[in-house]
Motif scaffolding. Structure first.
Motif, PDB file in Angstrom:
ATOM      1  N   ASP A 174       0.767  -1.094   0.048  1.00 61.62           N
ATOM      2  CA  ASP A 174      -0.007   0.036   0.017  1.00 61.62           C
ATOM      3  C   ASP A 174       0.705   1.253  -0.005  1.00 61.62           C
ATOM      4  O   ASP A 174       0.317   2.364   0.083  1.00 61.62           O
ATOM      5  N   SER A 194       1.256   5.201  -3.974  1.00 60.77           N
ATOM      6  CA  SER A 194      -0.026   4.453  -3.545  1.00 60.77           C
ATOM      7  C   SER A 194      -0.841   5.620  -2.641  1.00 60.77           C
ATOM      8  O   SER A 194      -2.041   5.513  -2.852  1.00 60.77           O
ATOM      9  N   ARG A 214      -3.199  11.099  -2.451  1.00 63.85           N
ATOM     10  CA  ARG A 214      -2.910  10.057  -3.182  1.00 63.85           C
ATOM     11  C   ARG A 214      -1.955  10.488  -4.188  1.00 63.85           C
ATOM     12  O   ARG A 214      -1.846  11.608  -4.729  1.00 63.85           O
ATOM     13  N   ASN A 215      -0.837   9.646  -4.366  1.00 62.38           N
ATOM     14  CA  ASN A 215       0.200   9.841  -5.352  1.00 62.38           C
ATOM     15  C   ASN A 215       0.947  11.068  -4.985  1.00 62.38           C
ATOM     16  O   ASN A 215       0.805  12.509  -5.885  1.00 62.38           O
TER      17      ASN A 215
END
Length: 370
Positions: A174, A194, A214-215
């Motif tokens: 993750d 992730s 995210r990212n």
């Protein structure tokens, strides 16, 4: 007597005839540029200084655009090719300065150091073709160490020992794709593709899940107790000491894909890979947002220099912003740059060091923008 007088006059006319082309050749830009290159190869700094003064005076009155470009490139831009350096991949992906030393990382995993004063290379790690992504995404300079971050690995260089060692990291399903970092205490905080963070010390690691991030493509400490985290799609967030994210503007997608943040007097300047340059201003969240209109939207890095801010881009060279009135100028091939694809930047006054895609390093004197 008349014959002697005529002889003297003929000799004086002969000298006058000689002096005109000699003087003209001295002030000819092409001749001066050739002499400057010869003096540079010889290392004759006194001759170089004299020739530079002559060329600077000529530049003010030169009307020919091609000649102006040649003079500006000779005066303020030096291209350092990577041929013979020992580097495998010429596409530079990250840079960090350590005084006179410039550390670089490539897309194929090269890690090297270039000394500006000694003009010499030191190869810490040689890149290689690989199906695994080996790009060096970020480099941070600690007091005694340098941290090199790749997608799946971290390498530490101990400056006191002059040696390096990898950090033993488990594979977290993750928290894969490490791509941004910021120094934090004795270690680093790493943003992943992730989502969330990895807190990495030389001998241990923890993961920090962050809801809604995210990212994470960018991390920077902007205040003593605050971090800014940039994401590819969800925008820019301010993080407090507990890593709680707060969007910096109401429509946070306008601040997506940030690659650099520079702190000004009461404002932040940010460069985005795809959204150009914008300003954040205000006393509290959400900040006021202002977009600057420039030729280049694909900003890759940014630095603060003596009298302004400088941003690098893919396809549009360098973008300069004056500190006084925030006016913007773009510098490209016609201004003396040998490359428009600049991936990273560092500042070692008075020089701006630029990493390029395939064109080596560019060392640009800050007078280039005056």
């Amino acid at each position: 007597m008349k014959r002697n007088l005529l002889s003297i006059m003929s000799f004086l006319l002969f000298l006058l005839h000689l002096s005109v082309p000699v003087f003209a050749e001295t002030d000819n830009p092409g001749s001066l540029l050739d002499k400057l290159e010869i003096a540079r190869v010889r290392g004759d700094f006194q001759q170089m200084g004299w020739l530079r003064l002559k060329l600077e005076k000529l530049l003010n009155n030169e009307a020919d655009a091609f000649v102006r470009t040649a003079i500006k490139r000779a005066l303020w831009v030096e291209q350092i090719p990577l041929d013979g350096s020992g580097i495998f991949d010429y596409d530079i992906s990250a840079m960090e300065s350590d005084g006179d030393d410039i550390w670089i990382g490539s897309r194929s995993g090269d890690i090297a150091r270039y000394s500006l004063s000694e003009r010499s290379w030191f190869i810490l790690r040689t890149g290689a073709p690989s199906l695994v992504v080996r790009a060096v995404n970020a480099i941070e300079n600690d007091r005694d160490r340098l941290w090199f971050l790749s997608y799946g690995s971290v390498l530490i260089y101990d400056k006191r020992q002059g040696s390096s060692f990898p950090v033993d990291l488990p594979d977290h399903a993750d928290y894969r794709g490490m791509q941004s970092l910021s120094l934090l205490g004795r270690g680093i905080l790493v943003g992943t593709q992730s989502g969330g963070f990895r807190r990495i010390l030389p001998n241990e690691e923890t993961v920090i899940p962050i809801e809604g991030l995210r990212n994470i493509c960018y991390l920077k400490r902007v205040e003593s107790n605050c971090l800014m985290a940039g994401t590819e799609e969800d925008g820019l967030f301010m993080l407090d000491q507990a890593f709680r994210p707060v969007p910096v503007i109401s429509n946070n997608r306008q601040t997506s894909s940030v690659r650099t943040i520079l702190k000004g007097d009461g404002y932040y300047l940010a460069g985005s890979y795809g959204n150009g340059i914008f300003m954040l201003r205000g006393e509290e969240y959400p900040y006021d947002f202002k977009k600057f209109h420039t030729k280049g939207s694909w900003i890759t890095d940014g630095i603060e220099i003596n009298e302004g801010y400088c941003f690098s881009s893919l396809g549009n060279g360098l973008i300069y912003m004056d500190k006084k009135d925030l006016t913007i100028r773009t510098a490209g091939i016609a201004d003396g740059l040998p490359s428009l694809d600049i991936t990273s930047m560092e500042y070692s006054a008075p020089y701006i060091i630029c990493g390029t895609q395939g064109q080596g390093l560019l060392v640009v004197h800050e007078n280039f923008f005056k």
